[in-house]
Enzyme design. Structure first.
Site, short mmCIF file in Angstrom:
data_model
loop_
_atom_site.label_atom_id
_atom_site.label_comp_id
_atom_site.label_asym_id
_atom_site.label_seq_id
_atom_site.Cartn_x
_atom_site.Cartn_y
_atom_site.Cartn_z
N ASP A 52 -72.42 -9.57 -44.63
CA ASP A 52 -71.55 -10.36 -43.67
C ASP A 52 -70.23 -9.96 -43.58
O ASP A 52 -69.36 -9.65 -44.54
CB ASP A 52 -71.65 -12.04 -44.26
CG ASP A 52 -70.82 -12.98 -43.48
OD1 ASP A 52 -71.43 -13.24 -42.26
OD2 ASP A 52 -69.62 -13.25 -43.72
N TYR A 57 -61.67 -9.68 -40.79
CA TYR A 57 -61.49 -9.19 -42.02
C TYR A 57 -60.73 -7.72 -42.23
O TYR A 57 -60.50 -7.37 -43.26
CB TYR A 57 -62.71 -8.96 -42.92
CG TYR A 57 -63.65 -10.38 -43.06
CD1 TYR A 57 -63.05 -11.61 -42.67
CD2 TYR A 57 -64.90 -10.62 -43.51
CE1 TYR A 57 -63.58 -12.92 -42.90
CE2 TYR A 57 -65.62 -11.78 -43.48
CZ TYR A 57 -64.87 -12.70 -43.31
OH TYR A 57 -65.65 -13.80 -43.34
N LYS A 86 -68.63 -10.88 -36.74
CA LYS A 86 -68.18 -12.23 -36.09
C LYS A 86 -67.15 -12.07 -35.18
O LYS A 86 -66.15 -10.98 -35.34
CB LYS A 86 -67.71 -13.18 -37.10
CG LYS A 86 -68.44 -13.48 -38.46
CD LYS A 86 -68.05 -14.65 -39.20
CE LYS A 86 -68.74 -14.44 -40.60
NZ LYS A 86 -67.94 -13.66 -41.46
N HIS A 119 -66.77 -16.83 -35.02
CA HIS A 119 -66.20 -17.11 -36.21
C HIS A 119 -65.74 -18.61 -36.62
O HIS A 119 -66.01 -19.18 -37.45
CB HIS A 119 -65.29 -16.10 -36.48
CG HIS A 119 -64.66 -15.94 -38.01
ND1 HIS A 119 -64.35 -14.49 -38.29
CD2 HIS A 119 -64.72 -16.72 -39.01
CE1 HIS A 119 -64.17 -14.84 -39.75
NE2 HIS A 119 -64.36 -15.91 -40.07
N1 LIG Z 1 -66.96 -18.26 -42.02
C1 LIG Z 1 -65.75 -18.29 -42.78
O1 LIG Z 1 -64.92 -18.78 -41.95
C2 LIG Z 1 -65.92 -17.81 -44.02
C3 LIG Z 1 -64.92 -18.22 -44.88
C4 LIG Z 1 -64.70 -17.65 -45.88
C5 LIG Z 1 -65.85 -16.64 -46.63
N2 LIG Z 1 -66.66 -16.28 -45.80
C6 LIG Z 1 -67.76 -15.47 -46.04
O2 LIG Z 1 -68.41 -15.79 -47.32
C7 LIG Z 1 -68.25 -14.51 -48.42
C8 LIG Z 1 -68.30 -15.20 -49.63
O3 LIG Z 1 -67.24 -16.36 -49.98
P1 LIG Z 1 -66.34 -16.38 -51.23
O4 LIG Z 1 -65.83 -15.15 -51.45
O5 LIG Z 1 -65.60 -17.59 -51.28
O6 LIG Z 1 -67.77 -16.42 -52.02
P2 LIG Z 1 -67.74 -16.84 -53.63
O7 LIG Z 1 -69.03 -15.76 -54.34
O8 LIG Z 1 -68.10 -18.26 -53.93
O9 LIG Z 1 -66.55 -16.56 -54.41
C9 LIG Z 1 -66.02 -14.96 -54.57
C10 LIG Z 1 -65.29 -15.06 -55.79
O10 LIG Z 1 -66.07 -15.39 -57.22
C11 LIG Z 1 -66.00 -14.45 -58.19
N3 LIG Z 1 -67.25 -14.17 -58.64
C12 LIG Z 1 -68.22 -13.64 -57.99
N4 LIG Z 1 -69.10 -13.51 -58.71
C13 LIG Z 1 -69.04 -13.83 -59.78
C14 LIG Z 1 -69.48 -14.12 -60.96
N5 LIG Z 1 -70.88 -13.78 -61.25
N6 LIG Z 1 -69.10 -15.03 -62.27
C15 LIG Z 1 -67.68 -15.16 -61.98
N7 LIG Z 1 -67.14 -15.09 -60.90
C16 LIG Z 1 -67.75 -14.45 -59.99
C17 LIG Z 1 -65.20 -13.56 -57.61
O11 LIG Z 1 -64.07 -13.11 -58.38
P3 LIG Z 1 -63.58 -11.69 -58.94
O12 LIG Z 1 -62.59 -11.39 -57.46
O13 LIG Z 1 -62.83 -11.98 -59.99
O14 LIG Z 1 -64.71 -10.66 -58.90
C18 LIG Z 1 -64.54 -13.76 -56.21
O15 LIG Z 1 -63.13 -14.00 -56.17
C19 LIG Z 1 -67.06 -13.99 -48.01
O16 LIG Z 1 -67.01 -12.63 -48.46
C20 LIG Z 1 -67.30 -14.09 -46.30
O17 LIG Z 1 -68.18 -13.00 -46.02
C21 LIG Z 1 -66.92 -16.90 -44.52
#
Ligand SMILES: NC(=O)c1ccc[n+]([C@@H]2O[C@H](COP(=O)([O-])OP(=O)(O)OC[C@H]3O[C@@H](n4cnc5c(N)ncnc54)[C@H](OP(=O)(O)O)[C@@H]3O)[C@@H](O)[C@H]2O)c1
Length: 314
Positions: A52, A57, A86, A119
């Protein structure tokens, strides 16, 4: 509910016979360019086949390079991965859509996209400034274009074979309904924040009824602490089933019929987050009974991206 014990290869059909989306998606919202490349490559090597991206970004080039290198090294075909990007808020004017799409495609180094999303439903002042503001620091919105105008421009990308499917992100059910009703090509995917503290059940039911894939971002609660990864219900289930809290949260998301986007930033976490097996029904029920409600990202209300800083969540 999905009964299979191994959820890693789960695929969800996109409506209207336009293929399938791998349920486990890797999100590329990573600000550091070098980390973007290593994390993307690690995700591909761990088994992720759904990526994604977003012009917002600012790292489509790095993601594209990591994918090209990973595909070549792993003997993986382009058709074996699913890539989304997006359209940003400042490109909602119909005449800006095709150039924005072409720019993303060029930066990613791809010939086609599997999915293109709007987006957010908020149009910002058109132009190359992604964050247009007035002298008071308030966002300059564009009242001269409707979401349906922008949607029609995305429909013509599909008509011209430039992307397989189109969809929306950061949209509420009340804004989705009229677009769904008016659209000639129905949205294939809706990407929104969702996790046990924000299950979005009504939106999920609507999506299931209409054959729209519900794609959950922040399934781990964006890793915010304290948060879902320390929730006592999640931790207790993880201990009981011999999985990590992250694996429990991702399995719950897949088993309730959603696709998801997670952002592991190391090879070890990529392998952990891909190694998902199904939870027993009683564990799913326990998670569904969690009462905490928390939205972590207010983008759905304003179009301005960003997670709410720790301690200020609602
Ligand atoms: N449409 C939108 O407006 C929108 C908004 C936000 C996100 N998104 C999309 O959604 C994706 C995912 O969102 P998200 O980054 O919030 O996802 P998430 O996987 O809920 O959160 C990522 C965070 O969780 C931690 N993490 C990942 N795997 C882990 C594990 N196994 N154990 C412990 N902590 C873990 C990571 O920490 P570390 O940094 O310490 O590894 C990272 O900071 C984004 O990359 C983007 O593509 C879209």
């Amino acid at each position: 509910m999905i009964k299979s014990s191994d959820l890693r290869m789960t695929r969800i059909p996109l409506g209207h016979g336009v293929g399938q989306m791998p349920a486990l998606g890797f999100g590329t919202l990573i600000s550091d360019p070098a980390l973007t490349k290593t994390a993307t490559r690690d995700a591909l090597d761990a088994g992720f086949r759904h990526f994604d991206c977003a012009e917002r970004y600012g790292n489509e080039r790095e993601v594209g390079r990591a994918l090209q290198a990973g595909l070549a090294a792993g003997g993986i075909a382009r058709e074996d991965i699913f890539v989304t990007t997006k359209l940003w808020n400042s490109n909602h004017r119909p005449e800006r859509v095709e150039p924005a799409f072409a720019g993303s495609l060029d930066r990613l180094g791809l010939k086609y996209l599997d999915l293109y999303l709007i987006h957010t439903p908020f149009a910002f002042q058109p132009g190359d400034n992604q964050d247009p503001r007035d002298q008071n620091g308030d966002v300059l919105y564009d009242r001269g274009v409707t979401l349906l105008d922008t949607w029609k421009a995305l429909e013509s990308l599909v008509d011209h074979g430039k992307c397989g499917a189109i969809g929306l992100s950061d949209i509420t059910l009340s804004d989705l309904r009229p677009i769904y009703e008016s659209a000639r090509i129905k949205p294939a995917v809706v990407q929104v924040e969702s996790h046990p503290y924000l299950p979005e059940t009504e939106l999920l039911e609507f999506c299931k009824e209409k054959g729209i894939v519900f794609l959950a971002f922040a399934p781990l609660g964006h890793g915010m602490k304290p948060g879902l990864l320390e929730d006592p219900v999640i931790s207790a289930i993880a201990a009981r089933v011999g999985k990590t809290p992250a694996q429990v949260l991702l399995a719950w998301a897949v088993q309730r019929g959603t696709a998801l986007l997670t952002t592991p930033r190391s090879a070890a976490r990529a392998r952990e987050n891909f190694d998902i097996t199904s939870l027993p029904e009683d564990a799913l029920d326990e998670i569904n009974r969690i009462q905490t409600r928390r939205r972590l990202n207010p983008v759905v209300n304003t179009g301005v991206p960003g997670f709410i800083p720790k301690g200020r969540g609602v």
